[in-house]
Design a protein around this motif. Structure first.
Motif, PDB file in Angstrom:
ATOM      1  N   GLU A  67      46.468  33.012  46.620  1.00 52.26           N
ATOM      2  CA  GLU A  67      46.573  33.026  45.161  1.00 52.26           C
ATOM      3  C   GLU A  67      45.342  32.351  44.548  1.00 52.26           C
ATOM      4  OE1 GLU A  67      50.048  31.082  43.632  1.00 52.26           O
ATOM      5  OE2 GLU A  67      49.516  31.532  41.539  1.00 52.26           O
ATOM      6  N   GLU A  68      44.924  31.258  45.191  1.00 50.75           N
ATOM      7  CA  GLU A  68      43.780  30.493  44.676  1.00 50.75           C
ATOM      8  C   GLU A  68      42.522  31.371  44.643  1.00 50.75           C
ATOM      9  OE1 GLU A  68      42.813  27.404  47.335  1.00 50.75           O
ATOM     10  OE2 GLU A  68      41.454  26.392  45.938  1.00 50.75           O
ATOM     11  N   PHE A  69      42.311  32.139  45.706  1.00 45.66           N
ATOM     12  CA  PHE A  69      41.142  33.012  45.787  1.00 45.66           C
ATOM     13  C   PHE A  69      41.196  34.082  44.692  1.00 45.66           C
ATOM     14  CE2 PHE A  69      39.206  36.992  47.314  1.00 45.66           C
ATOM     15  CZ  PHE A  69      37.898  36.572  47.474  1.00 45.66           C
ATOM     16  N   LEU A  70      42.360  34.715  44.543  1.00 45.50           N
ATOM     17  CA  LEU A  70      42.478  35.799  43.554  1.00 45.50           C
ATOM     18  C   LEU A  70      42.295  35.255  42.133  1.00 45.50           C
ATOM     19  CD1 LEU A  70      45.431  37.869  45.088  1.00 45.50           C
ATOM     20  CD2 LEU A  70      43.009  38.511  45.017  1.00 45.50           C
ATOM     21  N   ARG A  71      42.889  34.114  41.873  1.00 45.17           N
ATOM     22  CA  ARG A  71      42.729  33.535  40.522  1.00 45.17           C
ATOM     23  C   ARG A  71      41.281  33.083  40.297  1.00 45.17           C
ATOM     24  NH1 ARG A  71      47.440  33.533  37.817  1.00 45.17           N
ATOM     25  NH2 ARG A  71      49.373  33.192  38.958  1.00 45.17           N
ATOM     26  N   CYS A  92      35.012  36.567  37.303  1.00 42.79           N
ATOM     27  CA  CYS A  92      34.738  37.879  36.698  1.00 42.79           C
ATOM     28  C   CYS A  92      34.825  37.794  35.173  1.00 42.79           C
ATOM     29  CB  CYS A  92      35.709  38.933  37.235  1.00 42.79           C
ATOM     30  SG  CYS A  92      35.352  39.390  38.942  1.00 42.79           S
ATOM     31  N   THR A  93      35.791  37.039  34.674  1.00 40.24           N
ATOM     32  CA  THR A  93      35.911  36.895  33.214  1.00 40.24           C
ATOM     33  C   THR A  93      34.676  36.180  32.673  1.00 40.24           C
ATOM     34  OG1 THR A  93      38.305  36.791  33.446  1.00 40.24           O
ATOM     35  CG2 THR A  93      37.384  35.985  31.363  1.00 40.24           C
ATOM     36  N   LEU A 105      45.617  39.444  36.622  1.00 41.93           N
ATOM     37  CA  LEU A 105      45.378  40.821  36.194  1.00 41.93           C
ATOM     38  C   LEU A 105      43.979  41.277  36.621  1.00 41.93           C
ATOM     39  CD1 LEU A 105      47.424  42.345  34.390  1.00 41.93           C
ATOM     40  CD2 LEU A 105      45.918  41.877  32.457  1.00 41.93           C
ATOM     41  N   PRO A 106      43.862  42.431  37.290  1.00 45.63           N
ATOM     42  CA  PRO A 106      42.513  42.979  37.498  1.00 45.63           C
ATOM     43  C   PRO A 106      42.085  43.714  36.224  1.00 45.63           C
ATOM     44  CG  PRO A 106      44.141  44.472  38.405  1.00 45.63           C
ATOM     45  CD  PRO A 106      44.915  43.319  37.821  1.00 45.63           C
ATOM     46  N   ASP A 107      40.842  44.170  36.196  1.00 45.37           N
ATOM     47  CA  ASP A 107      40.428  45.037  35.081  1.00 45.37           C
ATOM     48  C   ASP A 107      40.792  46.477  35.381  1.00 45.37           C
ATOM     49  OD1 ASP A 107      39.108  43.054  33.398  1.00 45.37           O
ATOM     50  OD2 ASP A 107      37.764  42.854  35.116  1.00 45.37           O
ATOM     51  N   VAL A 108      40.763  46.797  36.667  1.00 44.89           N
ATOM     52  CA  VAL A 108      41.139  48.154  37.093  1.00 44.89           C
ATOM     53  C   VAL A 108      41.964  48.035  38.380  1.00 44.89           C
ATOM     54  CG1 VAL A 108      40.322  50.480  37.642  1.00 44.89           C
ATOM     55  CG2 VAL A 108      38.883  48.984  36.257  1.00 44.89           C
TER      56      VAL A 108
END
Ligand code: PLP
Length: 460
Positions: A210-214, A220-221, A252-255
């Motif tokens: 979860e830490e990596f994805l967040r 990216c933001t 949330l991803p962008d795509v």
């Protein structure tokens, strides 16, 4: 059939597949979790159809939806008429997915969805950014573009790919940060237009924390990089949540890309779904009105979309994420127990929901000699030993227990236990019993039999 394949399709395929029982049999029909062969065998299909068959074979609601479409003689080839199916499917996805992931496009294969997502990201930045980041372990498809974004291709040939691809270490945020820092432009901007990641990598059974994805999301933001989650394999409940990433609130991803069970096991359809603002910036103008830069002849085809609508309805009505968790509650502890029982054969078991990998190891020293004697392609394969052991187990499960499993061709070749989500916990128990009985024969015996029966004929 073998002769026709040899003459008109692929000779080597016949040599390879006939080394397994399933290459020597013909399928009469298939229903739910079972395949019925012409010679009367009933095979429990625990492959999950490589991600395609969460609904099992020939789900009655899927068949009925397609029949309705055909009986009503729907006309959905022309793109100049609006399609009620594209409209409804787009609406349903927007309702189901979190946040403003709401703008959908429907090509036919996973690879096309990935390439559509990449093009969207490139277009979002008006072609001003040139780099795209992907993980060292990744599988995104086999077209020239998606193939060049695949981190662990079946490395037998280097095809050309898209430019600007850079590789980070899966799950290592610092390695992503380093590449982003190296992409700093003279005016302080960033040259990376997209980052592509599988939150759960089905070819290696590894998954992101979860830490990596967040952390990726935050990065990216901050840098206005389009974050693409590839959940082509893992969508629609397979890992125990609707998508792997949806287990994390607010992430949330962008795509998002999806395919496989999105088509209910019958329809060749995929999708990329973009956040509204991202899609609008990339394509919301008259010049791109017909999406000609990503479309194909069959994209959004009516019968495929009608099938996907029903496939998604079933996922919701029958709560596929909960079904996957139910199967997991039996499968995960069962595999762990067997791994403890056979520490010399199983090096690890990993998985989530109805998607688990068993990493097989060991076997007699004689194997190293076999590897040296093997024909060219095999001899150079560093995974030869693992593949041979895993094939021997797959073969025994099929021959002795009428259970069909497979191993991933990409990555580290775990034996995949991926029951369809229509399977029952009793069927999982049956698999576990068969697996235990198979391994208790001992690796030497299993291998000797496999090599004698199968590989011997291949090398002859
Ligand atoms: C994560 C992932 N991405 C992309 C693909 C490519 O999909 P397709 O084979 O439909 O082109 C796959 C296929 O296995 C996949 O698992």
């Amino acid at each position: 059939m073998h002769d026709l394949y040899r003459k008109y399709v692929n000779r080597s395929q016949v040599s390879l597949m006939t080394s397994f029982g399933f290459g020597r049999e013909l399928v009469e029909r298939a229903e739910g979790a079972y395949i019925y062969t012409r010679d009367g065998r009933k095979i429990l299909d625990f492959t999950g159809g490589v991600g395609v068959l969460s609904h099992g074979h020939n789900h009655p609601r899927i068949l009925a939806a397609r029949k309705r479409f055909q009986d009503q003689q729907r006309m959905e080839v022309h793109k100049t008429y609006f399609s009620p199916y594209i409209a409804a499917l787009g609406n349903n996805l927007a309702q189901l997915l979190p946040g403003d992931l709401s703008m959908s496009f429907f090509p036919n294969s996973g690879a096309e969805a990935v390439e559509g997502a990449v093009k969207l990201a490139y277009k979002y930045h008006g072609g001003r950014r040139q780099r795209i980041l992907h993980a060292d372990i990744s599988f995104h498809g086999k077209l020239l573009g998606s193939g060049s974004l695949t981190g662990s291709p079946q490395k037998n040939f280097a095809f050309p790919g898209i430019p600007g691809v850079e590789t980070f270490t899966y799950g290592d945020l610092d390695s992503v940060r380093r590449l982003v820092a190296q992409a700093r432009t003279a005016d302080g901007g960033c040259d990376v237009y997209a980052i592509l990641i599988e939150p759960f990598s089905a070819s290696t059974m590894r998954y992101c924390s979860e830490e990596f994805l967040r952390g990726l999301r935050e990065l990216c933001t901050a840098e206005d990089i389009i974050l693409v989650f590839d959940e082509i394999y893992t969508g629609w409940g397979k890992t125990g949540s609707l998508f792997y990433f949806t287990r994390y609130e607010g992430l949330l991803p962008d795509v998002l890309t999806t395919s496989k069970s999105f088509g209910g096991g019958k329809s060749s359809i995929s999708a990329y779904i973009a956040r509204e603002s991202v899609f609008r910036k990339a394509y919301d103008n008259l010049g791109d009105a017909l999406m000609t830069s990503t479309s194909t002849t069959y994209y959004g085809f009516g019968e495929e979309c009608a099938t996907a609508i029903e496939a998604v309805n079933i996922v919701v009505d029958d709560d596929y994420p909960a079904r996957a968790r139910d199967l997991d509650r039996v499968l995960a502890p069962g595999l762990e127990r067997i791994a403890k029982q056979f520490p010399d054969i199983i090096s690890n078991t990993v998985g989530s929901g109805a998607l688990h990998g068993v990493f097989l190891d060991g076997g007699p020293k004689l194997l190293d000699l076999a590897a040296r004697l093997a024909p060219g392609g095999f001899r150079q394969d560093p995974q030869f030993r693992t593949k041979l052991i895993t094939c021997a187990v797959i073969n025994a499960l099929y021959r002795d227990h009428d259970i069909y499993t497979y191993y991933t061709l990409n990555g580290s070749n775990p034996l995949v236990v991926g029951p369809p989500l229509v399977a029952t916990t009793d069927e999982v128990e049956r698999f576990l019993d068969a697996f235990e009985q198979t391994l208790s024969q001992g690796m030497s015996k299993l291998l000797a039999r496999f090599v004698k029966e199968k590989v011997g004929s291949l090398w002859a």
